[in-house]
Write a protein that holds these residues in place. Sequence first.
Motif, short mmCIF file in Angstrom:
data_model
loop_
_atom_site.label_atom_id
_atom_site.label_comp_id
_atom_site.label_asym_id
_atom_site.label_seq_id
_atom_site.Cartn_x
_atom_site.Cartn_y
_atom_site.Cartn_z
N GLN B 2 0.83 -1.20 0.00
CA GLN B 2 0.00 0.00 0.00
C GLN B 2 0.86 1.25 0.00
O GLN B 2 1.80 1.38 0.79
CB GLN B 2 -0.86 -0.01 1.25
CG GLN B 2 -1.87 1.10 1.36
CD GLN B 2 -2.68 1.04 2.65
OE1 GLN B 2 -2.16 0.74 3.70
NE2 GLN B 2 -3.97 1.32 2.53
N HIS B 32 -2.42 7.31 -9.50
CA HIS B 32 -3.79 7.79 -9.65
C HIS B 32 -4.18 8.60 -8.43
O HIS B 32 -3.74 8.31 -7.32
CB HIS B 32 -4.76 6.61 -9.74
CG HIS B 32 -4.64 5.77 -10.96
ND1 HIS B 32 -5.75 5.30 -11.65
CD2 HIS B 32 -3.57 5.33 -11.65
CE1 HIS B 32 -5.36 4.59 -12.67
NE2 HIS B 32 -4.04 4.58 -12.70
N ILE B 47 -4.50 10.91 -13.56
CA ILE B 47 -3.41 9.95 -13.58
C ILE B 47 -2.12 10.70 -13.88
O ILE B 47 -2.07 11.54 -14.78
CB ILE B 47 -3.59 8.88 -14.67
CG1 ILE B 47 -4.78 7.99 -14.40
CG2 ILE B 47 -2.35 8.00 -14.77
CD1 ILE B 47 -5.04 6.97 -15.48
N TYR B 91 -0.52 0.99 -9.31
CA TYR B 91 -0.77 -0.32 -9.88
C TYR B 91 0.38 -1.28 -9.58
O TYR B 91 1.55 -0.93 -9.67
CB TYR B 91 -0.95 -0.23 -11.40
CG TYR B 91 -2.38 -0.14 -11.83
CD1 TYR B 91 -2.93 1.09 -12.19
CD2 TYR B 91 -3.20 -1.26 -11.87
CE1 TYR B 91 -4.26 1.18 -12.59
CE2 TYR B 91 -4.52 -1.18 -12.27
CZ TYR B 91 -5.05 0.05 -12.62
OH TYR B 91 -6.36 0.15 -13.02
N GLY B 93 0.84 -5.00 -11.10
CA GLY B 93 0.17 -5.91 -12.02
C GLY B 93 -1.11 -5.24 -12.50
O GLY B 93 -1.09 -4.10 -12.95
N ASN B 94 -2.24 -5.93 -12.40
CA ASN B 94 -3.50 -5.33 -12.83
C ASN B 94 -4.34 -4.88 -11.65
O ASN B 94 -5.54 -4.67 -11.77
CB ASN B 94 -4.29 -6.30 -13.71
CG ASN B 94 -4.75 -7.52 -12.92
OD1 ASN B 94 -4.34 -7.72 -11.78
ND2 ASN B 94 -5.60 -8.33 -13.51
N MET B 95 -3.71 -4.72 -10.51
CA MET B 95 -4.42 -4.40 -9.29
C MET B 95 -4.05 -3.00 -8.82
O MET B 95 -2.88 -2.67 -8.63
CB MET B 95 -4.03 -5.41 -8.21
CG MET B 95 -4.51 -5.11 -6.83
SD MET B 95 -4.00 -6.43 -5.72
CE MET B 95 -3.44 -5.50 -4.33
N LEU B 96 -5.07 -2.14 -8.67
CA LEU B 96 -4.84 -0.78 -8.16
C LEU B 96 -4.93 -0.83 -6.64
O LEU B 96 -5.96 -1.18 -6.08
CB LEU B 96 -5.88 0.17 -8.74
CG LEU B 96 -5.66 1.65 -8.42
CD1 LEU B 96 -4.35 2.16 -9.03
CD2 LEU B 96 -6.83 2.49 -8.92
N PHE B 98 -4.71 1.27 -3.09
CA PHE B 98 -4.94 2.62 -2.62
C PHE B 98 -4.17 2.91 -1.33
O PHE B 98 -3.97 2.02 -0.49
CB PHE B 98 -6.43 2.85 -2.36
CG PHE B 98 -7.24 2.91 -3.62
CD1 PHE B 98 -7.86 1.78 -4.13
CD2 PHE B 98 -7.40 4.11 -4.30
CE1 PHE B 98 -8.61 1.83 -5.29
CE2 PHE B 98 -8.14 4.18 -5.46
CZ PHE B 98 -8.74 3.04 -5.96
N GLY B 99 -3.75 4.17 -1.21
CA GLY B 99 -3.18 4.62 0.04
C GLY B 99 -4.25 4.74 1.11
O GLY B 99 -5.44 4.55 0.85
#
Lengths: 115, 108
Positions: B2, B32, B47, B91, B93-96, B98-99
Motif C-alpha cells: 500500500q 492515480h 493519472i 498499480y 500488475g493489474n491491481m490498483l 490505494f493509500g
Amino acid sequence: SAVISQKPSRDICQRGTSLTIQCQVDSQVTMMFWYRQQPGQSLTLIATANQGSEATYESGFVIDKFPISRPNLTFSTLTVSNMSPEDSSIYLCSVTETGLNEKLFFGSGTQLSVL
Amino acid sequence: QQPVQSPQAVILREGEDAVINCSSSKALYSVHWYRQKHGEAPVFLMILLKGGEQKGHEKISASFNEKKQQSSLYLTASQLSYSGTYFCGTYAGNMLTFGGGTRLMVKP
C-alpha cells in the motif's frame, strides 16, 4: 465514461445469512473489480471478476466466503456468505473501460450492516 | 504494498492551499488520484504517468517524481467543494492499490 448501477444500495442482515450484490455496467468493459471499504478506512481489493472464468482473489479473501460471478462483459455479482458483524462494510464494484492501468469508475456502493 | 499518504487529515479555510503526499517503496510507473465525498463512491481526478509531468483538474494539480517514488497533490485556493477524502493509487500488475487516504475539510 462507464455508468455503473449497483444494488442493493444498503442492507441490514442477520449473522449467518448471505447477501448477493449486483453490478451492472451500461457498456462492455474489460476489467471488473470488487473492493471493500471498512468504516473510515481505505479501499481494499477483494477480487478481480474474470468473464467466463473464476475470479482472482487477493490475499485474505477466499472464494467460499466471497463467491463472484461474471457471466458477461457488463454484469457481475459478489456474494458475502455466512456473514458476521466483521463483514459490515461498504462494498464497491469498479471497472476500467479499456484495460490494465486505466482509471477506475466506481458504482455507488453497497453499505452492509450485519447484526 | 500500500502506498503511504500524508498527512492523514487537513483542515483548511476557504482560499487556503494544501499539499497531499503519496509515496511508495516500489518503483512507480503511474499514480492515480481519487476523491471520495462522504457517503459517495470515489471519483477519479487524474493519472500521473512516468516522466514527472504535472496535471491539473480545476485548481487541483499534481506532480510525479518516479525517482523518489512520490507524487504530490496540490490544492490551491481551496473551495468548500474540495472537502472529502483523497486517495492515491498505484498499480501492481493489474491491481490498483490505494493509500490510506487524506481527509480534507474546507471550512468557510
